[in-house]
Design an enzyme around this catalytic site. Structure first.
Site, short mmCIF file in Angstrom:
data_model
loop_
_atom_site.label_atom_id
_atom_site.label_comp_id
_atom_site.label_asym_id
_atom_site.label_seq_id
_atom_site.Cartn_x
_atom_site.Cartn_y
_atom_site.Cartn_z
N TYR A 15 6.34 -9.87 6.86
CA TYR A 15 6.25 -8.43 7.13
C TYR A 15 6.67 -8.15 8.56
CZ TYR A 15 3.53 -7.15 2.92
OH TYR A 15 3.12 -6.90 1.64
N ASP A 39 0.82 -1.21 0.00
CA ASP A 39 0.00 0.00 0.00
C ASP A 39 0.86 1.26 0.00
OD1 ASP A 39 -2.06 -1.80 0.27
OD2 ASP A 39 -2.33 -1.46 2.42
#
Length: 276
Positions: free
Chosen positions: A128, A70
Protein backbone atom coordinates in the site's frame (compact mmCIF):
# COMPACT_ATOMS: atom_id res chain seq x y z
CA UNK A 1 -21.07 -13.50 -27.54
CA UNK A 2 -19.38 -16.53 -29.17
CA UNK A 3 -16.48 -14.25 -30.12
CA UNK A 4 -15.44 -13.67 -26.51
CA UNK A 5 -16.72 -16.76 -24.66
CA UNK A 6 -17.06 -20.38 -25.76
CA UNK A 7 -19.10 -22.43 -23.20
CA UNK A 8 -17.81 -26.00 -23.30
CA UNK A 9 -18.64 -27.39 -19.84
CA UNK A 10 -15.03 -27.23 -18.63
CA UNK A 11 -14.44 -25.04 -15.58
CA UNK A 12 -11.52 -22.65 -15.94
CA UNK A 13 -10.10 -20.11 -13.53
CA UNK A 14 -9.11 -16.60 -14.61
CA UNK A 15 -7.15 -13.91 -12.81
CA UNK A 16 -7.94 -10.20 -13.11
CA UNK A 17 -5.86 -7.20 -12.07
CA UNK A 18 -8.06 -4.14 -11.66
CA UNK A 19 -7.72 -0.48 -10.75
CA UNK A 20 -10.38 1.74 -9.23
CA UNK A 21 -10.94 5.19 -7.76
CA UNK A 22 -12.56 4.49 -4.41
CA UNK A 23 -14.35 7.78 -3.67
CA UNK A 24 -17.80 6.68 -4.81
CA UNK A 25 -17.61 3.11 -3.52
CA UNK A 26 -18.67 1.72 -0.14
CA UNK A 27 -15.57 -0.48 -0.29
CA UNK A 28 -14.44 -3.24 -2.61
CA UNK A 29 -16.69 -6.13 -1.51
CA UNK A 30 -20.43 -6.60 -1.82
CA UNK A 31 -22.25 -5.63 1.37
CA UNK A 32 -25.64 -6.54 2.76
CA UNK A 33 -28.62 -4.24 2.35
CA UNK A 34 -29.47 -2.64 5.70
CA UNK A 35 -31.36 0.22 7.30
CA UNK A 36 -28.24 2.37 7.07
CA UNK A 37 -28.28 1.93 3.27
CA UNK A 38 -32.00 2.84 3.03
CA UNK A 39 -32.76 -0.62 1.71
CA UNK A 40 -30.45 -0.15 -1.30
CA UNK A 41 -27.45 -2.28 -2.19
CA UNK A 42 -24.29 -0.26 -1.46
CA UNK A 43 -22.22 0.51 -4.53
CA UNK A 44 -19.07 -1.61 -4.40
CA UNK A 45 -16.34 -2.57 -6.85
CA UNK A 46 -17.39 -6.22 -6.68
CA UNK A 47 -21.06 -5.47 -7.40
CA UNK A 48 -20.16 -3.36 -10.44
CA UNK A 49 -17.75 -6.01 -11.73
CA UNK A 50 -20.25 -8.86 -11.33
CA UNK A 51 -22.98 -6.85 -13.09
CA UNK A 52 -20.75 -6.56 -16.15
CA UNK A 53 -19.89 -10.26 -16.04
CA UNK A 54 -23.61 -11.00 -16.08
CA UNK A 55 -24.13 -8.64 -19.01
CA UNK A 56 -21.34 -10.26 -21.04
CA UNK A 57 -22.09 -13.92 -20.25
CA UNK A 58 -25.73 -13.95 -19.13
CA UNK A 59 -24.47 -15.90 -16.12
CA UNK A 60 -24.03 -15.00 -12.46
CA UNK A 61 -20.29 -15.27 -11.84
CA UNK A 62 -18.84 -14.92 -8.35
CA UNK A 63 -15.59 -12.97 -8.02
CA UNK A 64 -13.04 -13.52 -5.25
CA UNK A 65 -10.93 -10.50 -4.25
CA UNK A 66 -7.45 -10.60 -2.71
CA UNK A 67 -8.85 -8.68 0.24
CA UNK A 68 -11.10 -5.81 1.22
CA UNK A 69 -10.36 -2.16 0.71
CA UNK A 70 -12.38 0.32 2.77
CA UNK A 71 -14.76 2.94 1.45
CA UNK A 72 -12.79 5.67 -0.29
CA UNK A 73 -9.58 3.62 -0.70
CA UNK A 74 -8.20 3.31 -4.23
CA UNK A 75 -6.37 0.53 -6.06
CA UNK A 76 -3.83 0.20 -8.84
CA UNK A 77 -3.36 -3.54 -8.38
CA UNK A 78 -6.33 -5.30 -6.81
CA UNK A 79 -6.38 -8.99 -7.81
CA UNK A 80 -9.55 -10.98 -8.44
CA UNK A 81 -10.18 -14.52 -9.57
CA UNK A 82 -13.29 -16.15 -10.98
CA UNK A 83 -14.34 -19.50 -12.42
CA UNK A 84 -16.31 -19.92 -15.62
CA UNK A 85 -17.54 -22.91 -17.60
CA UNK A 86 -15.90 -22.29 -20.93
CA UNK A 87 -12.96 -20.57 -22.59
CA UNK A 88 -12.57 -16.82 -22.87
CA UNK A 89 -10.88 -14.98 -25.68
CA UNK A 90 -8.75 -13.11 -23.15
CA UNK A 91 -8.01 -9.97 -25.16
CA UNK A 92 -11.55 -9.57 -26.45
CA UNK A 93 -13.08 -10.22 -23.04
CA UNK A 94 -10.68 -7.76 -21.41
CA UNK A 95 -11.70 -5.13 -23.97
CA UNK A 96 -15.38 -5.91 -23.38
CA UNK A 97 -14.95 -5.51 -19.63
CA UNK A 98 -13.29 -2.12 -20.01
CA UNK A 99 -15.94 -1.07 -22.49
CA UNK A 100 -18.75 -1.85 -20.06
CA UNK A 101 -17.32 -1.03 -16.64
CA UNK A 102 -17.97 2.43 -15.15
CA UNK A 103 -15.26 5.07 -15.54
CA UNK A 104 -13.93 4.56 -12.00
CA UNK A 105 -12.98 0.89 -12.60
CA UNK A 106 -10.60 -0.53 -15.22
CA UNK A 107 -9.00 -3.88 -15.98
CA UNK A 108 -5.25 -3.86 -16.58
CA UNK A 109 -4.76 -7.61 -16.97
CA UNK A 110 -6.82 -10.75 -17.57
CA UNK A 111 -5.23 -14.16 -17.82
CA UNK A 112 -5.99 -17.85 -17.49
CA UNK A 113 -4.54 -19.21 -14.26
CA UNK A 114 -4.09 -22.49 -12.46
CA UNK A 115 -7.09 -23.87 -10.58
CA UNK A 116 -5.01 -23.88 -7.40
CA UNK A 117 -4.56 -20.10 -7.55
CA UNK A 118 -6.65 -18.17 -5.02
CA UNK A 119 -6.63 -14.36 -5.11
CA UNK A 120 -6.74 -14.12 -1.32
CA UNK A 121 -5.22 -17.33 0.03
CA UNK A 122 -2.30 -17.46 -2.40
CA UNK A 123 -1.13 -13.93 -1.54
CA UNK A 124 2.12 -13.57 0.41
CA UNK A 125 1.87 -9.82 1.04
CA UNK A 126 0.19 -6.55 0.10
CA UNK A 127 1.80 -3.25 -0.88
CA UNK A 128 0.00 0.00 0.00
CA UNK A 129 1.03 3.61 -0.57
CA UNK A 130 -0.31 6.71 1.20
CA UNK A 131 0.20 10.14 -0.35
CA UNK A 132 0.37 13.42 1.56
CA UNK A 133 0.54 16.88 0.03
CA UNK A 134 2.71 18.97 2.35
CA UNK A 135 2.29 22.68 1.63
CA UNK A 136 0.20 25.61 2.94
CA UNK A 137 -2.48 25.41 0.23
CA UNK A 138 -4.13 22.77 -1.92
CA UNK A 139 -3.88 22.57 -5.68
CA UNK A 140 -6.49 21.08 -8.00
CA UNK A 141 -3.74 18.96 -9.61
CA UNK A 142 -2.64 17.31 -6.37
CA UNK A 143 -4.69 14.20 -7.10
CA UNK A 144 -5.83 11.85 -4.38
CA UNK A 145 -3.88 12.89 -1.31
CA UNK A 146 -4.21 14.34 2.18
CA UNK A 147 -3.29 18.00 2.53
CA UNK A 148 -1.10 18.71 5.58
CA UNK A 149 -0.16 22.38 5.90
CA UNK A 150 2.43 22.11 8.67
CA UNK A 151 5.93 21.16 7.39
CA UNK A 152 6.69 17.52 8.11
CA UNK A 153 10.09 16.06 8.98
CA UNK A 154 10.69 12.97 6.84
CA UNK A 155 13.71 11.86 8.87
CA UNK A 156 11.73 11.94 12.12
CA UNK A 157 8.79 10.14 10.54
CA UNK A 158 11.02 7.38 9.22
CA UNK A 159 12.38 6.87 12.74
CA UNK A 160 8.77 6.35 13.84
CA UNK A 161 8.14 3.90 11.01
CA UNK A 162 11.25 1.82 11.77
CA UNK A 163 9.62 0.62 15.01
CA UNK A 164 6.82 -0.99 12.98
CA UNK A 165 9.04 -3.25 10.88
CA UNK A 166 8.90 -6.91 11.85
CA UNK A 167 6.21 -9.11 13.37
CA UNK A 168 4.10 -7.28 15.95
CA UNK A 169 0.73 -7.11 17.60
CA UNK A 170 -0.82 -4.08 15.83
CA UNK A 171 -3.88 -3.83 18.08
CA UNK A 172 -3.08 -0.18 18.83
CA UNK A 173 -3.74 0.65 15.16
CA UNK A 174 -6.73 -1.62 14.64
CA UNK A 175 -10.25 -0.22 14.40
CA UNK A 176 -12.39 -0.97 17.45
CA UNK A 177 -15.34 -1.38 15.08
CA UNK A 178 -14.21 -4.71 13.65
CA UNK A 179 -14.97 -8.17 15.02
CA UNK A 180 -12.01 -9.75 13.23
CA UNK A 181 -9.77 -11.22 15.96
CA UNK A 182 -6.58 -10.91 13.88
CA UNK A 183 -3.96 -8.65 15.42
CA UNK A 184 -0.52 -9.98 14.38
CA UNK A 185 1.09 -8.66 11.19
CA UNK A 186 4.57 -9.00 9.74
CA UNK A 187 5.59 -5.60 8.38
CA UNK A 188 8.32 -5.96 5.74
CA UNK A 189 8.54 -2.29 4.81
CA UNK A 190 7.39 0.98 6.40
CA UNK A 191 9.12 3.99 4.91
CA UNK A 192 8.39 7.50 3.61
CA UNK A 193 10.02 9.58 0.89
CA UNK A 194 9.57 13.26 -0.03
CA UNK A 195 9.29 14.43 -3.61
CA UNK A 196 8.69 18.14 -4.15
CA UNK A 197 5.52 18.96 -2.16
CA UNK A 198 4.50 15.32 -1.75
CA UNK A 199 5.37 12.67 0.80
CA UNK A 200 4.81 9.02 -0.06
CA UNK A 201 4.45 6.38 2.67
CA UNK A 202 5.03 2.80 1.52
CA UNK A 203 3.91 -0.23 3.51
CA UNK A 204 4.46 -3.90 2.65
CA UNK A 205 3.14 -6.56 5.03
CA UNK A 206 1.72 -10.05 5.01
CA UNK A 207 -1.62 -8.58 6.10
CA UNK A 208 -3.18 -5.33 7.26
CA UNK A 209 -5.83 -4.88 9.92
CA UNK A 210 -9.00 -2.83 9.46
CA UNK A 211 -8.03 0.88 9.19
CA UNK A 212 -4.45 0.02 10.21
CA UNK A 213 -2.53 2.14 7.68
CA UNK A 214 -4.80 5.15 8.07
CA UNK A 215 -4.38 4.99 11.85
CA UNK A 216 -0.60 4.64 11.57
CA UNK A 217 -0.48 7.76 9.38
CA UNK A 218 -2.80 9.57 11.79
CA UNK A 219 -0.51 8.63 14.66
CA UNK A 220 2.60 9.86 12.85
CA UNK A 221 0.90 13.19 12.14
CA UNK A 222 -0.12 13.45 15.79
CA UNK A 223 3.47 12.76 16.90
CA UNK A 224 4.74 15.39 14.44
CA UNK A 225 2.14 17.96 15.44
CA UNK A 226 3.06 17.61 19.12
CA UNK A 227 6.80 17.29 18.49
CA UNK A 228 6.96 14.03 20.47
CA UNK A 229 10.08 11.91 20.31
CA UNK A 230 9.80 9.17 17.62
CA UNK A 231 9.98 6.56 20.39
CA UNK A 232 6.37 7.55 21.09
CA UNK A 233 5.46 5.26 18.19
CA UNK A 234 7.12 2.31 19.91
CA UNK A 235 5.33 3.14 23.14
CA UNK A 236 1.98 3.16 21.33
CA UNK A 237 2.75 -0.07 19.45
CA UNK A 238 3.70 -1.86 22.69
CA UNK A 239 0.59 -0.59 24.47
CA UNK A 240 -1.70 -2.59 22.14
CA UNK A 241 -4.28 0.04 23.06
CA UNK A 242 -6.23 1.77 20.28
CA UNK A 243 -6.99 4.75 22.54
CA UNK A 244 -3.26 5.57 22.73
CA UNK A 245 -2.88 6.03 18.95
CA UNK A 246 -3.86 8.94 16.73
CA UNK A 247 -6.94 9.47 14.61
CA UNK A 248 -7.89 7.37 11.60
CA UNK A 249 -7.35 9.83 8.77
CA UNK A 250 -8.92 10.22 5.32
CA UNK A 251 -8.84 7.22 2.95
CA UNK A 252 -8.36 9.44 -0.11
CA UNK A 253 -4.57 9.23 -0.05
CA UNK A 254 -4.45 5.43 0.26
CA UNK A 255 -3.84 3.13 -2.70
CA UNK A 256 -3.46 -0.64 -2.87
CA UNK A 257 -0.47 -0.76 -5.22
CA UNK A 258 0.08 -4.47 -5.59
CA UNK A 259 -0.87 -7.88 -4.27
CA UNK A 260 2.23 -10.07 -3.98
CA UNK A 261 2.29 -13.77 -4.82
CA UNK A 262 6.02 -14.55 -5.16
CA UNK A 263 9.06 -13.84 -3.03
CA UNK A 264 10.69 -12.02 -5.96
CA UNK A 265 7.71 -9.67 -6.23
CA UNK A 266 7.83 -9.13 -2.48
CA UNK A 267 11.51 -8.19 -2.68
CA UNK A 268 10.79 -5.79 -5.55
CA UNK A 269 8.00 -4.10 -3.57
CA UNK A 270 10.24 -3.73 -0.52
CA UNK A 271 12.97 -2.14 -2.63
CA UNK A 272 10.70 -0.10 -4.91
CA UNK A 273 11.82 3.45 -5.56
CA UNK A 274 9.06 5.95 -6.32
CA UNK A 275 11.46 7.85 -8.58
CA UNK A 276 12.13 4.83 -10.82
Amino acid sequence: MSEIWQPDGIKRRYKLVISYIGNDFSGSQIQAVSETTNGLEPRTVQSELEKVFCTLTNRKIKTIFSGRTDAGVHSKGQVVHFDILGELDVRRFENALNGNLPNDISVSKLELTDKTFHAQKSALARFYRYKITNRPQRNVWDGHSLLVRKPLDVERMNKCLEFLIGEHDFSAFKSSQTNNPAKICNMYKAHCVASNDFIYFDFVADRFLYNMIRTIIGTILWIENNNFDPTKMLEILNSKDRTKAGATISPDGLVLMKVIYTNNDKLEAINENIFS
